[in-house]
Design an enzyme around this catalytic site. Structure first.
Site, PDB file in Angstrom:
ATOM      1  N   ASN A 190      -9.661   2.707  -8.354  1.00 29.66           N
ATOM      2  CA  ASN A 190      -8.397   3.343  -8.007  1.00 29.66           C
ATOM      3  C   ASN A 190      -7.764   4.008  -9.227  1.00 29.66           C
ATOM      4  O   ASN A 190      -8.101   5.125  -9.575  1.00 29.66           O
ATOM      5  CB  ASN A 190      -7.460   2.308  -7.372  1.00 29.66           C
ATOM      6  CG  ASN A 190      -6.338   2.941  -6.584  1.00 29.66           C
ATOM      7  OD1 ASN A 190      -5.852   4.012  -6.931  1.00 29.66           O
ATOM      8  ND2 ASN A 190      -5.910   2.284  -5.516  1.00 29.66           N
ATOM      9  N   ASP A 236      -2.586  -0.267  -8.233  1.00 27.05           N
ATOM     10  CA  ASP A 236      -2.832   1.141  -7.901  1.00 27.05           C
ATOM     11  C   ASP A 236      -2.990   1.936  -9.193  1.00 27.05           C
ATOM     12  O   ASP A 236      -3.788   1.598 -10.034  1.00 27.05           O
ATOM     13  CB  ASP A 236      -1.690   1.663  -7.015  1.00 27.05           C
ATOM     14  CG  ASP A 236      -2.125   2.802  -6.106  1.00 27.05           C
ATOM     15  OD1 ASP A 236      -2.868   3.684  -6.570  1.00 27.05           O
ATOM     16  OD2 ASP A 236      -1.725   2.827  -4.929  1.00 27.05           O
TER      17      ASP A 236
END
Length: 319
Positions: A190, A236
C-alpha cells in the site's frame, strides 16, 4: 513640560509600541506554528470517499484525486482553504497516488485502467506514461531523485500477491516498468516511499498492518526488515522526512504515526477526521503535512519540525 522631555517621552512610547507589536506578532506566529496540532484545511464533502494521492508541486500547490467525482484531480493553491478542479482523467480512469519529479511533471497511478499517467509542467492534459496488463491495481507512488518511480500494486482480494514496480524513463520519454523481485512474499502492498539517501524502500501492508524496509539493488528488493507492526487499525499511505522518519496513516485510528528509522514510535498525531488515507509534505519550508480524510472527503494539515524528503528534492535551499 519642556520640549526635550516631551520628545523623550514620545520616543519611549513609540519604542514601547513597536516592541509590543513585534512581541504580539511573534506570539501569533508561534501560535500558528504549534507542531503536531492538526487543523481542517478544506470543507467537508469537496472530495469523494476515494480521496487520495496528495502531492505538492514546487510552487506549493497541493493536488488530490477525486474532487467532487471519481476520475478528477483537485488543486489547492498556497494559502487557499478550498479546492478547484485541476483536470479530469480519460473516461473510466480513476487516480490514486500522485507524485512530481524535479522537472515539474506530474505522475498519477490509475488503478482502474492499469496506467501511470503523466502531465507535463504547465499543462493539464494527461497522457499514458506507462501501462501494463500485469498490474493488479496500481495504488501509490514514490519517486527517487533521478525520477525513477516505485509503485505499490496490491491485490486487495488476497492477503498475498502484492507487487512493487520500478518504472524508469526510456529514451522516447515513455515509462519502462518491471515487477521487482523480492526474497520475501509481499502482502497487500500500500503506502510506499524512499529513505532520504534513496537506498531503502519502505512499504506498508494493509493486511498485516506492518511497515517493511527493503534495500534497493536495481529491480531487486533485498534484505527485508520489519520496521514496525500494529495490533489494530489498517495502515495506509506513508511518507518520509529528511531525517528518515516515517509518517504513516493509520486508517480508522484517526492518527498519523511518526516512526523512527529504527522502528521506534516517536509519537502519534491525533487528527480531526477518523479515516486518514494518505499524506504528503509541503508548504514553503516543506514542514507542513497534508492529510486526506476518507470520512467526510476533506484535507487537514499540521506542522512539523523537519521538512519532508520530497520538498528537499524540489527545493534544496530549504534543507
Amino acid at each position: 513640560m519642556i520640549t526635550g522631555e516631551r520628545d523623550l517621552r514620545a520616543g519611549f512610547a513609540a519604542t514601547f509600541l513597536i516592541a509590543f507589536v513585534a512581541f504580539s506578532a511573534a506570539r501569533t506566529d508561534a501560535a500558528e506554528d504549534i507542531l503536531f496540532v492538526s487543523k481542517q484545511l478544506t470543507p467537508q464533502g469537496e472530495y469523494t470517499s476515494g480521496i487520495e494521492g496528495p502531492a505538492v508541486d514546487a510552487s506549493g500547490n497541493l493536488y488530490v484525486v477525486n474532487f467532487r467525482q471519481r476520475g478528477t484531480i483537485g488543486k489547492v493553491a498556497p494559502g487557499a482553504s478550498q479546492s478547484q478542479l485541476f483536470t479530469s482523467l480519460p473516461a473510466d480512469s480513476i487516480g490514486n497516488g500522485i507524485r512530481f519529479d524535479r522537472e515539474g511533471r506530474m505522475y498519477i497511478a490509475d488503478f482502474k485502467k492499469h496506467n501511470v499517467w503523466v502531465i507535463a509542467s504547465g499543462e493539464t492534459t494527461p497522457r499514458v506514461y506507462f501501462h501494463s496488463d500485469r498490474f493488479n491495481q496500481p495504488n501509490d507512488l514514490a519517486i527517487a531523485a533521478d525520477g525513477t518511480l516505485y509503485a505499490s500494486d496490491p491485490r486487495f482480494a488476497s492477503p498475498s500477491g502484492g507487487q512493487i514496480w520500478r518504472i524508469t524513463r526510456g529514451p522516447d520519454g515513455n515509462g519502462q516498468g518491471e515487477v521487482m523481485s523480492s526474497t520475501r512474499r509481499l502482502g497487500v502492498t500500500n503506502g510506499i516511499d524512499l529513505s532520504p539517501d534513496g537506498a531503502t524502500l519502505y512499504v506498508s501492508e494493509s493486511n498485516s498492518r506492518q511497515v517493511w524496509a527493503y534495500r534497493l539493488d536495481g529491480s531487486k528488493l533485498l534484505d527485508p526488515r520489519l520496521i514496525r507492526g500494529f495490533a489494530d487499525f489498517e495502515v495506509d499511505g506513508l511518507r518520509t522526512d529528511v531525517d528518515g522518519r516515517i509518517y504513516l496513516a493509520r486508517l480508522s485510528a484517526g492518527k498519523i504515526a511518526v516512526i523512527g528509522a529504527d522502528g521506534s514510535l516517536e509519537r502519534e498525531v491525533p487528527l480531526r477526521g477518523k479515516e486518514p488515507t494518505n499524506l504528503t509534505f509541503g508548504g514553503p519550508d516543506g514542514k507542513t503535512v497534508f492529510v486526506t480524510q476518507k470520512d467526510g472527503g476533506f484535507i487537514e494539515a499540521f506542522r512539523v519540525g523537519r521538512p519532508g524528503r520530497e520538498p528537499c528534492l524540489q527545493m534544496p535551499r530549504i534543507c
